[in-house]
Design an enzyme around this catalytic site. Structure first.
Site, PDB file in Angstrom:
ATOM      1  N   ASP A  61     -70.479  27.643  71.755  1.00 25.47           N
ATOM      2  CA  ASP A  61     -69.639  28.228  70.717  1.00 25.47           C
ATOM      3  C   ASP A  61     -70.436  28.561  69.462  1.00 25.47           C
ATOM      4  O   ASP A  61     -71.610  28.208  69.343  1.00 25.47           O
ATOM      5  CB  ASP A  61     -68.467  27.279  70.379  1.00 25.47           C
ATOM      6  N   GLU A  98     -59.242  24.392  71.313  1.00 31.70           N
ATOM      7  CA  GLU A  98     -58.333  23.467  70.650  1.00 31.70           C
ATOM      8  C   GLU A  98     -57.087  23.234  71.514  1.00 31.70           C
ATOM      9  O   GLU A  98     -56.807  24.025  72.423  1.00 31.70           O
ATOM     10  CB  GLU A  98     -57.908  24.052  69.295  1.00 31.70           C
TER      11      GLU A  98
HETATM   12  C1  GLP Z   1     -67.392  20.440  67.349  1.00 31.37           C
HETATM   13  C2  GLP Z   1     -67.996  21.276  68.515  1.00 31.37           C
HETATM   14  C3  GLP Z   1     -67.847  20.586  69.840  1.00 31.37           C
HETATM   15  C4  GLP Z   1     -68.183  19.126  69.675  1.00 31.37           C
HETATM   16  C5  GLP Z   1     -67.163  18.443  68.812  1.00 31.37           C
HETATM   17  C6  GLP Z   1     -67.455  16.971  68.532  1.00 31.37           C
HETATM   18  O1  GLP Z   1     -66.313  20.996  66.729  1.00 31.37           O
HETATM   19  N1  GLP Z   1     -67.493  22.602  68.620  1.00 31.37           N
HETATM   20  O2  GLP Z   1     -68.674  21.229  70.807  1.00 31.37           O
HETATM   21  O3  GLP Z   1     -68.170  18.485  70.938  1.00 31.37           O
HETATM   22  O4  GLP Z   1     -66.941  19.143  67.611  1.00 31.37           O
HETATM   23  O5  GLP Z   1     -68.449  16.825  67.577  1.00 31.37           O
HETATM   24  P1  GLP Z   1     -69.247  15.486  67.377  1.00 31.37           P
HETATM   25  O6  GLP Z   1     -70.115  15.340  68.595  1.00 31.37           O
HETATM   26  O7  GLP Z   1     -70.066  15.686  66.139  1.00 31.37           O
HETATM   27  O8  GLP Z   1     -68.254  14.395  67.268  1.00 31.37           O
END
Ligand code: GLP
Length: 263
Positions: free
Chosen positions: A66, A142
């Site tokens: 993404d 989402e």
């Molecule tokens: C973000 C990304 C995801 C990720 C998630 C969790 O928004 N788009 O790909 O897995 O949040 O993030 P974190 O690993 O920092 O908790």
């Protein structure tokens, strides 16, 4: 799903990196990279394997999940820059092999379609590394995302905007839109490898593994994936009800692997 519980973040990273390394060593692999803090221990171990044990990514292709809309690739918080800093600039993966959606493309819809079609042209992703959001999102899919969705422009929820505000000077700077691989796109990968650490992910992990398959928890679609591996630390595993069975099944798998089986 294979549920693998490890004692520390470091061990989660070691396990996940080993799965990726086995696929990269076969040659000509296409790997899916994720941003966020969850994959950092996996990247640290992949970098170590590259520097100390000669793991080469020279013939590997990489696709990210993404990107934020409105951030140029060289913006400090763009996912292009984040993934370069986290892993790509520390291994021998040629920069030309890194495929990320361009968040400032003039035609964002066409840009999302380009990312999707480039994945297809590369023959699909062999192993997709994933984190999970507190609300059960994967990539930026989402809750309410179609379980069959493709790469597209999407809106971030307020909970994701709040969670990601820590990376920006001002909470108002967090982009509101993104380009994300769809759940249907992610589901076509050969191995789906999801990592999660910490208490804050325990509800999402329990919902994903033991709850119903529902767009309210997008990651639950992985219950339909023929080869999904979920690697979590003790805290992220703390709300799983069937833990004893997962440990037993994993011990049996490790025995089979030790006897010459493959993952
Ligand atoms: C973000 C990304 C995801 C990720 C998630 C969790 O928004 N788009 O790909 O897995 O949040 O993030 P974190 O690993 O920092 O908790």
């Amino acid at each position: 799903m294979h549920i693998v519980v490890r004692e520390s973040d470091e061990e989660v990273g070691r396990y996940a990196a080993d799965v990726i390394a086995q696929i990269v060593r076969r040659g000509g692999a296409t790997i899916g990279l994720a941003t966020g803090s969850s994959p950092m221990s996996t990247y640290a171990e992949l970098i170590r394997l590259h520097k100390e044990e000669g793991l080469s990514f020279a013939d590997t292709q990489a696709f990210t999940l993404d990107e934020y809309v409105g951030l140029a690739p060289d913006h400090e918080q763009s996912y292009h820059k984040t993934i370069r800093d986290a892993i790509v600039d520390h291994i021998d993966l040629p920069l030309s092999h890194l495929n990320t959606p361009n968040g400032v493309a003039e035609n964002l819809v066409a840009e999302a379609e380009r990312h999707e079609s480039n994945i297809r042209k590369a023959g699909g992703v062999d192993v997709q590394l994933l984190g999970i959001g507190n609300n059960g999102h994967i990539g930026f899919n989402e809750p309410s995302s179609s379980l069959a969705s493709r790469t597209r422009v999407e809106s971030l929820t307020q909970s994701t905007i709040d969670a990601n505000a820590r990376f920006f000077e001002n909470p108002d700077d967090v982009p509101r839109l993104c380009i994300t691989q769809g759940l249907g796109t992610i589901m076509e990968c050969g191995v789906a490898l999801l990592v999660a650490q910490g208490e804050s992910k325990a509800d999402a992990i329990a919902a994903m593994v033991e709850g119903p398959v529902t767009a309210s928890c997008p990651a639950s679609v992985l219950q339909f994936h023929p080869h999904a591996i979920v690697v979590v630390d003790e805290a992220a595993a703390s709300k799983l009800k069937d833990r004893a069975y997962y440990d037993l099944a994993q011990a049996n798998r490790e025995r089979l692997i030790a006897n010459g089986g493959t993952l």
